[in-house]
Enzyme design. Structure first.
Site, short mmCIF file in Angstrom:
data_model
loop_
_atom_site.label_atom_id
_atom_site.label_comp_id
_atom_site.label_asym_id
_atom_site.label_seq_id
_atom_site.Cartn_x
_atom_site.Cartn_y
_atom_site.Cartn_z
N CYS B 30 9.24 10.20 1.00
CA CYS B 30 8.79 10.17 2.40
C CYS B 30 8.48 8.74 2.84
O CYS B 30 7.58 8.09 2.30
CB CYS B 30 7.56 11.08 2.51
SG CYS B 30 6.42 10.71 3.81
N CYS B 33 5.04 7.93 4.14
CA CYS B 33 4.05 7.96 3.05
C CYS B 33 4.02 6.61 2.34
O CYS B 33 2.94 6.11 2.00
CB CYS B 33 4.41 9.05 2.03
SG CYS B 33 4.48 10.70 2.70
#
Lengths: 172, 128
Positions: B30, B33
């Site tokens: 991600c 993230c």
């Protein structure tokens, strides 16, 4: 992501149950207030999540095109714009019925399994109505097309609640 | 204090045993993230009195499911064992500082009372 391998009926790991309880102990309304988030934002995103909107759009776009074409859409009349607004309203309402809470559709009632099941009847009935009243080859008058769309939306909402009230009486 | 990895086995205990716990739910694939990770790490160095936990949602899928995570990154903040903040999306450093200050400044007695009142109202609405 965030998929659980647990099959239904299998007891949940107590550690996971503790985590679930920990996270759910704070009502969303309280979280909204702490974060300074307007409550309607959570309600909107819960009622009309992107996948649900996609489903509603896939169902209502062909209906809109069918009705709008019969109501003078090829000629560019204002009815096509009005029908577009009606179709969008119908799609949002329908999407609201598909709202899923804790893995179960709420269908605008109370979230109980009984309410969810009863809510499907008017949805199916409304779709059947829309199918059987599709404009014929000669074309449906604009007022009739718009009227059917509006009437169908109102009936859908009313019958959803009526069937829920009949089939799912309040618990004493 | 640096961040610490949390798993299903120690999540609840960590939350209950510490006054303020921030948890970052993340995954290696991600992008946001990865963008948020250094911000979270820097905050953990700046606030050693707080616990900064990280949950790898790929390794801890059941934990992420139990926590109701539907998108990542999601930042949760617990105080006195109560979830007081939960928001998906990568926060910039200033916004994270704002969250930390906000959590520190909460009147927990009022929060506990509000949760009790709201839970009662929700239960009544569900039964009605």
């Amino acid at each position: 992501m965030a998929r659980s391998a647990r099959s239904s009926g299998e007891p949940e790991d107590p550690r996971l149950a503790q985590i679930r309880a920990l996270v759910r102990a704070t009502p969303p309304e309280v979280l909204d207030r702490i974060s300074g988030r307007a409550p309607w934002r959570r309600a909107v995103s819960a009622a009309w999540s992107p996948p649900v909107l996609l489903v509603a759009a896939l169902i209502f776009t062909p209906l809109y095109l069918a009705y709008a074409s019969s109501a003078g859409w090829p000629d560019g009349t204002m009815w096509s714009l009005l029908l577009m607004a009606m179709a969008a309203g119908a799609a949002l309402t329908f999407a609201g019925y598909l709202r899923v809470v804790d893995g179960r559709p709420r269908l605008g009632l109370g979230g109980s399994p009984c309410a969810a099941v009863s809510g499907f009847f008017p949805v199916v009935a409304a779709l059947a109505l829309a199918t059987t009243t599709a404009p014929n080859a000669a074309g449906m008058p604009a007022t009739a097309a718009g009227g059917w769309m509006a009437l169908g939306l109102v009936l859908l909402g009313l019958s959803n609640r009526v069937t829920g009230a009949i089939m799912c009486p309040p618990r004493s | 204090m640096a961040t610490r990895a949390l798993a299903a086995a120690d999540f609840t205990q960590t939350v209950l045993d510490n006054d303020i716990v921030l948890v970052d739910f993340w995954a290696a694939w991600c992008g946001p993230c990865r963008q948020f990770a250094p911000v979270f790490e820097a905050a953990s160095e700046k606030h050693p009195e707080l616990v900064f936990g990280k949950v790898d949602t790929e390794a801890e899928r059941d934990l992420a499911g139990a926590a109701g995570i539907t998108s990542i990154p999601t930042l949760m903040a617990f105080r006195e064992g109560v979830l007081v903040f939960s928001q998906p999306g990568a926060l910039p450093a200033a916004a994270l500082e704002q969250v930390i200050d906000g959590v520190k400044g909460l009147d927990m007695a009022a929060i506990h009372a509000e949760i009790a009142a709201q839970s009662g109202a929700n239960t009544a609405a569900a039964e009605g």
